[in-house]
Design a protein around this motif. Structure first.
Motif, mmCIF file in Angstrom:
data_model
loop_
_atom_site.group_PDB
_atom_site.id
_atom_site.type_symbol
_atom_site.label_atom_id
_atom_site.label_comp_id
_atom_site.label_asym_id
_atom_site.label_seq_id
_atom_site.Cartn_x
_atom_site.Cartn_y
_atom_site.Cartn_z
ATOM 1 N N SER A 65 7.878 16.084 -0.530
ATOM 2 C CA SER A 65 7.047 14.920 -1.044
ATOM 3 C C SER A 65 7.862 14.390 -2.118
ATOM 4 N N VAL A 66 7.423 13.137 -2.419
ATOM 5 C CA VAL A 66 8.283 12.248 -3.596
ATOM 6 C C VAL A 66 7.984 13.024 -4.735
ATOM 7 N N GLU A 67 6.987 13.721 -5.058
ATOM 8 C CA GLU A 67 6.742 14.455 -6.353
ATOM 9 C C GLU A 67 7.915 15.585 -6.501
ATOM 10 N N GLN A 68 7.908 16.203 -5.121
ATOM 11 C CA GLN A 68 8.948 17.457 -5.214
ATOM 12 C C GLN A 68 10.219 17.104 -5.276
ATOM 13 N N ALA A 69 10.559 15.939 -4.647
ATOM 14 C CA ALA A 69 11.850 15.380 -4.925
ATOM 15 C C ALA A 69 12.332 14.983 -6.153
ATOM 16 N N ALA A 70 11.385 14.545 -6.970
ATOM 17 C CA ALA A 70 11.407 14.340 -8.442
ATOM 18 C C ALA A 70 12.367 15.375 -9.071
ATOM 19 N N THR A 71 12.240 16.504 -8.482
ATOM 20 C CA THR A 71 13.088 17.618 -9.521
ATOM 21 C C THR A 71 13.946 18.332 -8.381
#
Length: 215
Positions: A140-146
């Motif tokens: 997800s985009v949220e996971q990709a952020a880190t």
């Protein structure tokens, strides 16, 4: 406007006959000519603000090369002044950074700060394509952020964006924001331009975090 037979990539052309242009000491593009308006109706104070001894202050920053070609660098009101006194035009950095497939929107920050940083939002479609090319599992985009690989790619994009500028003008750190900017959430104008002031206010905490650890 670049005219046929007199074009140069990266510029907006030379002045048309009857138009004079110059660059002020602070880098602002100023114009003079019969096509320039004479002032605001019944508002002498406002008129005085936008004219410099007959030269119209465009509010744009730029340079004129030896052949008379004008290059627009950015908007004067968006200039960032670092704690070290370096003037930085964010538009060029942002434009180059947005060419990366992972980047949807970005806002360069650093006014009265020790160095330049940037807030980035990820392009969901671009992320999916990049992950597929890299042979990585969908996240997800949220996971990709880190995600370490995503951050490495973003810092590679930052390095490319920094290439034409000095170290004092270059982006040192980045932070990936949750979600994306849109007209609906109030971060983009109807013409899809980033509302810089709104973004800076909404993500003040994330900006502070960029400068909490300056290693």
């Amino acid at each position: 406007m670049n005219r046929p037979g007199a074009s140069k990539v990266g510029t907006v052309g030379t002045a048309f006959p009857g138009t004079a242009m110059r660059i002020a000491d602070d880098g602002e593009i100023q114009l003079k000519g019969g096509h320039v308006f004479r002032g605001y109706r019944n508002q002498p104070g406002l008129t005085a603000e936008v004219f410099d001894h007959g030269w119209f202050r465009t509010g744009d920053l730029g340079t004129i090369d030896d052949e008379g070609y004008l290059k627009i660098v950015g908007r004067k009101k968006e200039i960032i002044v670092t704690a070290g006194g370096k003037n930085v035009a964010p538009a060029g950095l942002e434009d180059r950074l947005r060419t990366n497939v992972l980047v949807s929107q970005c806002v360069v920050v650093g006014d009265q700060r020790p160095f330049i940083g940037v807030l980035i939002t990820l392009d969901e479609e671009g992320l999916g394509h990049w992950l597929a090319v890299q042979g990585k599992s969908s996240i997800s985009v949220e996971q990709a952020a880190t995600d370490a690989d995503v951050l490495d790619e973003l810092y590679r994009a930052v390095a490319e964006a920094n290439a034409p500028v000095s170290r004092a003008e270059s982006i040192r750190k980045l932070v990936v924001l949750p979600g994306d900017f849109s007209e609906d959430n109030g971060f983009l104008t109807p013409s899809l331009k980033v509302k810089r002031k709104v973004v800076l206010e909404a993500f003040a905490e994330q900006i502070d975090e960029l400068y909490t650890d300056t290693r």
